[in-house]
Write a protein that holds these residues in place. Structure first.
Motif, PDB file in Angstrom:
ATOM      1  N   ALA A 243      10.140  15.980 -57.854  1.00 39.45           N
ATOM      2  CA  ALA A 243      10.377  17.411 -57.628  1.00 39.45           C
ATOM      3  C   ALA A 243      11.702  17.627 -56.910  1.00 39.45           C
ATOM      4  N   LEU A 244      12.007  16.763 -55.944  1.00 39.71           N
ATOM      5  CA  LEU A 244      13.278  16.879 -55.216  1.00 39.71           C
ATOM      6  C   LEU A 244      14.464  16.690 -56.152  1.00 39.71           C
ATOM      7  N   TRP A 245      14.348  15.730 -57.078  1.00 37.64           N
ATOM      8  CA  TRP A 245      15.427  15.490 -58.034  1.00 37.64           C
ATOM      9  C   TRP A 245      15.626  16.697 -58.938  1.00 37.64           C
ATOM     10  N   GLN A 246      14.541  17.306 -59.404  1.00 37.62           N
ATOM     11  CA  GLN A 246      14.637  18.488 -60.255  1.00 37.62           C
ATOM     12  C   GLN A 246      15.285  19.647 -59.498  1.00 37.62           C
ATOM     13  N   ILE A 247      14.895  19.822 -58.234  1.00 35.75           N
ATOM     14  CA  ILE A 247      15.489  20.886 -57.412  1.00 35.75           C
ATOM     15  C   ILE A 247      16.982  20.648 -57.247  1.00 35.75           C
ATOM     16  N   TYR A 248      17.352  19.416 -56.928  1.00 38.87           N
ATOM     17  CA  TYR A 248      18.774  19.109 -56.699  1.00 38.87           C
ATOM     18  C   TYR A 248      19.587  19.300 -57.982  1.00 38.87           C
ATOM     19  N   GLN A 249      19.088  18.762 -59.084  1.00 44.81           N
ATOM     20  CA  GLN A 249      19.833  18.818 -60.340  1.00 44.81           C
ATOM     21  C   GLN A 249      19.994  20.261 -60.832  1.00 44.81           C
ATOM     22  N   GLN A 250      18.901  21.004 -60.876  1.00 46.52           N
ATOM     23  CA  GLN A 250      18.975  22.372 -61.390  1.00 46.52           C
ATOM     24  C   GLN A 250      19.627  23.314 -60.378  1.00 46.52           C
ATOM     25  N   GLY A 251      19.482  23.020 -59.090  1.00 48.79           N
ATOM     26  CA  GLY A 251      20.162  23.819 -58.071  1.00 48.79           C
ATOM     27  C   GLY A 251      21.664  23.695 -58.176  1.00 48.79           C
ATOM     28  N   ASN A 252      22.156  22.471 -58.411  1.00 48.32           N
ATOM     29  CA  ASN A 252      23.592  22.267 -58.590  1.00 48.32           C
ATOM     30  C   ASN A 252      24.110  23.021 -59.807  1.00 48.32           C
ATOM     31  N   GLN A 253      23.355  22.981 -60.877  1.00 50.75           N
ATOM     32  CA  GLN A 253      23.768  23.692 -62.090  1.00 50.75           C
ATOM     33  C   GLN A 253      23.839  25.198 -61.843  1.00 50.75           C
ATOM     34  N   LEU A 254      22.851  25.726 -61.138  1.00 53.54           N
ATOM     35  CA  LEU A 254      22.832  27.162 -60.858  1.00 53.54           C
ATOM     36  C   LEU A 254      23.993  27.560 -59.947  1.00 53.54           C
ATOM     37  N   LEU A 255      24.278  26.758 -58.936  1.00 54.30           N
ATOM     38  CA  LEU A 255      25.397  27.059 -58.040  1.00 54.30           C
ATOM     39  C   LEU A 255      26.712  27.085 -58.814  1.00 54.30           C
ATOM     40  N   SER A 256      26.872  26.150 -59.737  1.00 57.29           N
ATOM     41  CA  SER A 256      28.077  26.124 -60.565  1.00 57.29           C
ATOM     42  C   SER A 256      28.174  27.376 -61.434  1.00 57.29           C
ATOM     43  N   GLN A 257      27.054  27.791 -62.001  1.00 51.37           N
ATOM     44  CA  GLN A 257      27.032  29.007 -62.833  1.00 51.37           C
ATOM     45  C   GLN A 257      27.404  30.246 -62.013  1.00 51.37           C
ATOM     46  N   LEU A 258      27.083  30.212 -60.720  1.00 53.92           N
ATOM     47  CA  LEU A 258      27.383  31.341 -59.838  1.00 53.92           C
ATOM     48  C   LEU A 258      28.819  31.312 -59.314  1.00 53.92           C
ATOM     49  N   GLY A 259      29.586  30.297 -59.719  1.00 50.05           N
ATOM     50  CA  GLY A 259      31.000  30.236 -59.345  1.00 50.05           C
ATOM     51  C   GLY A 259      31.304  29.411 -58.119  1.00 50.05           C
ATOM     52  N   TYR A 260      30.324  28.638 -57.649  1.00 56.14           N
ATOM     53  CA  TYR A 260      30.549  27.790 -56.470  1.00 56.14           C
ATOM     54  C   TYR A 260      30.952  26.392 -56.902  1.00 56.14           C
ATOM     55  N   VAL A 261      31.948  25.855 -56.210  1.00 56.03           N
ATOM     56  CA  VAL A 261      32.443  24.505 -56.493  1.00 56.03           C
ATOM     57  C   VAL A 261      31.972  23.586 -55.364  1.00 56.03           C
ATOM     58  N   GLN A 262      31.269  22.527 -55.735  1.00 56.47           N
ATOM     59  CA  GLN A 262      30.838  21.549 -54.736  1.00 56.47           C
ATOM     60  C   GLN A 262      32.041  20.703 -54.327  1.00 56.47           C
ATOM     61  N   TYR A 263      32.361  20.719 -53.042  1.00 58.55           N
ATOM     62  CA  TYR A 263      33.492  19.916 -52.576  1.00 58.55           C
ATOM     63  C   TYR A 263      33.070  18.864 -51.560  1.00 58.55           C
ATOM     64  N   GLU A 264      31.819  18.911 -51.153  1.00 55.28           N
ATOM     65  CA  GLU A 264      31.284  17.968 -50.175  1.00 55.28           C
ATOM     66  C   GLU A 264      29.807  17.794 -50.502  1.00 55.28           C
ATOM     67  N   ILE A 265      29.184  16.752 -50.002  1.00 58.46           N
ATOM     68  CA  ILE A 265      27.816  16.413 -50.389  1.00 58.46           C
ATOM     69  C   ILE A 265      26.891  17.616 -50.326  1.00 58.46           C
ATOM     70  N   SER A 266      27.007  18.447 -49.298  1.00 55.96           N
ATOM     71  CA  SER A 266      26.089  19.578 -49.158  1.00 55.96           C
ATOM     72  C   SER A 266      26.816  20.910 -48.987  1.00 55.96           C
ATOM     73  N   ALA A 267      28.068  20.992 -49.420  1.00 56.97           N
ATOM     74  CA  ALA A 267      28.858  22.213 -49.228  1.00 56.97           C
ATOM     75  C   ALA A 267      29.443  22.698 -50.546  1.00 56.97           C
ATOM     76  N   TYR A 268      29.356  24.009 -50.756  1.00 50.25           N
ATOM     77  CA  TYR A 268      29.803  24.657 -51.982  1.00 50.25           C
ATOM     78  C   TYR A 268      30.611  25.893 -51.594  1.00 50.25           C
ATOM     79  N   ALA A 269      31.705  26.136 -52.285  1.00 46.24           N
ATOM     80  CA  ALA A 269      32.553  27.264 -51.913  1.00 46.24           C
ATOM     81  C   ALA A 269      33.176  27.899 -53.146  1.00 46.24           C
ATOM     82  N   LYS A 270      33.443  29.191 -53.048  1.00 45.25           N
ATOM     83  CA  LYS A 270      34.305  29.822 -54.028  1.00 45.25           C
ATOM     84  C   LYS A 270      35.714  29.252 -53.810  1.00 45.25           C
ATOM     85  N   PRO A 271      36.542  29.179 -54.845  1.00 48.15           N
ATOM     86  CA  PRO A 271      37.880  28.586 -54.697  1.00 48.15           C
ATOM     87  C   PRO A 271      38.658  29.191 -53.527  1.00 48.15           C
ATOM     88  N   GLY A 272      39.177  28.307 -52.660  1.00 50.53           N
ATOM     89  CA  GLY A 272      39.971  28.731 -51.515  1.00 50.53           C
ATOM     90  C   GLY A 272      39.179  28.999 -50.250  1.00 50.53           C
TER      91      GLY A 272
END
Length: 379
Positions: free
Chosen positions: A216-245
Motif C-alpha cells: 500500500a505504501l508503494w502504491q501511495i508513493y508511486q501514484q502520489g508522485n504521478q499526481l504531484l507531477s500532473q499538478l505542476g510540481y517538480v521533485q527536486y529532493e527526496i521529499s520536496a516538490y516545488a513549482k519551478p523557481g
C-alpha cells in the motif's frame, strides 16, 4: 581544496501547544506564558558568541523552526530578525522561512509577520482528513488548514510550503491522493510530502498505530508522485516538490553541504574553516530552562574528520535529484573526488548512478535505493 561555502542561519523556538505523538524533535508543550522577550535576548546573545563563524559572509537564508515559532508574536520575530541583521549582513533577496501551525495562526496577523521580515511560511498541515489529524494529535482541522494557506497567499508571501504526510494510520490510497488534490487546489509554490515514520522516544513508538503495509505504501508513493507531477510540481529532493523557481533555498544549502549557524536550545550548526582545513558541528544546550539559565553560551563541538567527510557529504547531497558536481565535492570536503571513484563505479554497475564526466547523476533506480549507493562508501 576546501573553500568557504554559503552560510545560512537556523533559529530554534522549542515550544508548541502540545507534543504530537509522532514528533521526535526538540519541542516542549506550552505551559503558561512564554518567555518571548527573554528568549529572543538569549538567541541574540547566542549569535554574538558565534559571530566568528561568519568569516565575512552574508546570510543566504534563515529558517525559524520548532516547536511552533508562530506562537511568538510578530513584534518579537521582527525584533529577532532586526537583531540578526544588525550583526550579520543579509544577501540581497534572502529567504527567511518561519514554521507555523495552522491551529495557532491568527490569520489577520500574517501580514504582520511579513512586515517583520518573514518572506516564506512553512505550515504543518500533515493532512486534510479530520480523523487522520486527530490520530496525529494535531490541534487544527481541515478548515483551519485551508484558511491558513489562503491567508498566506493573500498576505503576499514570496512563497509558502505545506507539509503533508502519507502512510498515516489506516490511510488508504484514495485518502492519500485526496490530501494531495486538496493541497493542489490551494496552489502552494512548495510541498513537502513524506512518509510517517515511527521514531524512538515518541508516543507512537511505545503505542504503535496500524500503518499501511509495504504494498500500500508503494502504491501511495508511486501514484502520489504521478499526481504531484500532473499538478505542476517538480521533485527536486527526496521529499520536496516545488513549482519551478520555488525550491527551498535553506534546505538546498543543507543538502549541498553548505554552512549554517544554529542558535536556540538544541540547535545544530555546521561550520567550515578553510584556513585550518577544518569542518565541525555544533549542538547547543537542549532544554529551554537550561538554555535560558546559562551564564554563557555552552555547546558541544565535534570535528568532522577527513575520513568521515565523503560519507557525510554524500548523505546530504544524495537527497537532491540534481547532478552532483565533482568540483563541489572537492570544494565542500577539501578532498579529491577520486576517492569516490570505486564506490561510484560499483553503484554504476548496479544501475544506481551514472558518471557524466564532471558530475554523478542518480538514476531513477538510484533515487529509490540511495542507501544501497551509500553502503558502497561505508567500508
Amino acid at each position: 581544496m576546501l573553500t568557504l561555502p554559503p552560510l545560512s542561519l537556523y533559529i530554534h523556538i522549542p515550544w508548541c501547544v502540545q507534543k504530537c505523538p509522532y514528533c521526535d524533535f526538540n519541542s516542549h508543550g506550552q505551559h503558561g506564558q512564554l518567555p518571548q522577550q527573554e528568549y529572543v535576548d538569549a538567541l541574540l546573545a547566542d549569535l554574538d558568541a558565534d559571530l566568528g563563524y561568519v568569516q565575512g559572509r552574508a546570510l543566504r537564508s534563515i529558517f525559524i523552526g520548532g516547536g511552533t515559532p508562530s506562537l511568538f508574536s510578530a513584534e518579537q520575530i521582527g525584533r529577532l530578525l532586526a537583531g540578526v541583521e544588525a550583526r550579520v549582513p543579509f544577501d540581497c533577496g534572502i529567504e527567511v522561512t518561519m514554521e507555523a501551525n495552522p491551529g495557532t495562526l491568527e490569520h489577520d496577523d500574517l501580514k504582520a509577520y511579513r512586515a517583520a521580515g518573514i518572506t516564506r511560511l512553512s505550515m504543518g498541515v500533515q493532512s486534510f482528513d479530520g480523523d487522520k489529524l486527530k490520530a496525529l494529535g494535531r490541534i487544527h482541522g481541515k478548515d483551519e488548514a485551508i484558511a491558513a494557506a489562503q491567508s498566506a497567499t493573500a498576505a503576499g508571501f514570496n512563497s509558502f510550503n505545506l507539509d503533508l504526510m502519507h502512510g498515516l494510520p489506516n490511510q488508504s490510497l484514495t485518502q492519500a491522493l485526496a490530501d494531495i488534490r486538496q493541497a493542489g487546489e490551494l496552489m502552494p509554490p512548495h510541498l513537502s510530502w513524506y512518509q510517517l515514520t515511527i521514531e524512538p522516544n515518541t508516543l507512537f513508538y511505545s503505542k504503535p498505530p496500524t500503518l499501511p503495509d509495504d504494498e500500500a505504501l508503494w502504491q501511495i508513493y508511486q501514484q502520489g508522485n504521478q499526481l504531484l507531477s500532473q499538478l505542476g510540481y517538480v521533485q527536486y529532493e527526496i521529499s520536496a516538490y516545488a513549482k519551478p523557481g520555488y525550491q527551498c533555498q535553506h534546505n538546498l544549502n543543507y543538502w549541498q553541504f553548505g554552512d549554517y549557524i544554529g542558535i536556540g536550545c538544541g540547535s545544530h550548526g555546521k561550520i567550515t574553516v578553510p584556513a585550518e582545513d577544518r569542518i565541525f558541528r555544533t549542538v547547543k544546550i537542549k532544554h529551554p530552562k537550561g538554555y535560558l539559565a546559562a551564564l554563557d553560551v555552552r555547546y558541544e563541538v565535534t570535528d568532522v574528520a577527513p575520513e568521515d567527510r565523503p560519507l557525510e557529504y554524500l548523505m546530504n547531497r544524495l537527497r537532491l535529484l540534481s547532478p552532483m558536481p565533482k568540483l563541489e565535492f572537492e570544494q565542500r570536503t577539501g578532498l579529491s573526488s577520486d576517492l569516490l571513484i570505486n564506490g561510484m563505479t560499483k553503484g554504476a554497475e548496479r544501475g544506481l548512478v551514472t558518471d557524466l564526466g564532471d558530475a554523478w547523476q542518480l538514476t531513477e533506480r538510484g533515487q529509490m535505493f540511495v542507501n544501497d549507493l551509500l553502503s558502497q562508501f561505508c567500508d
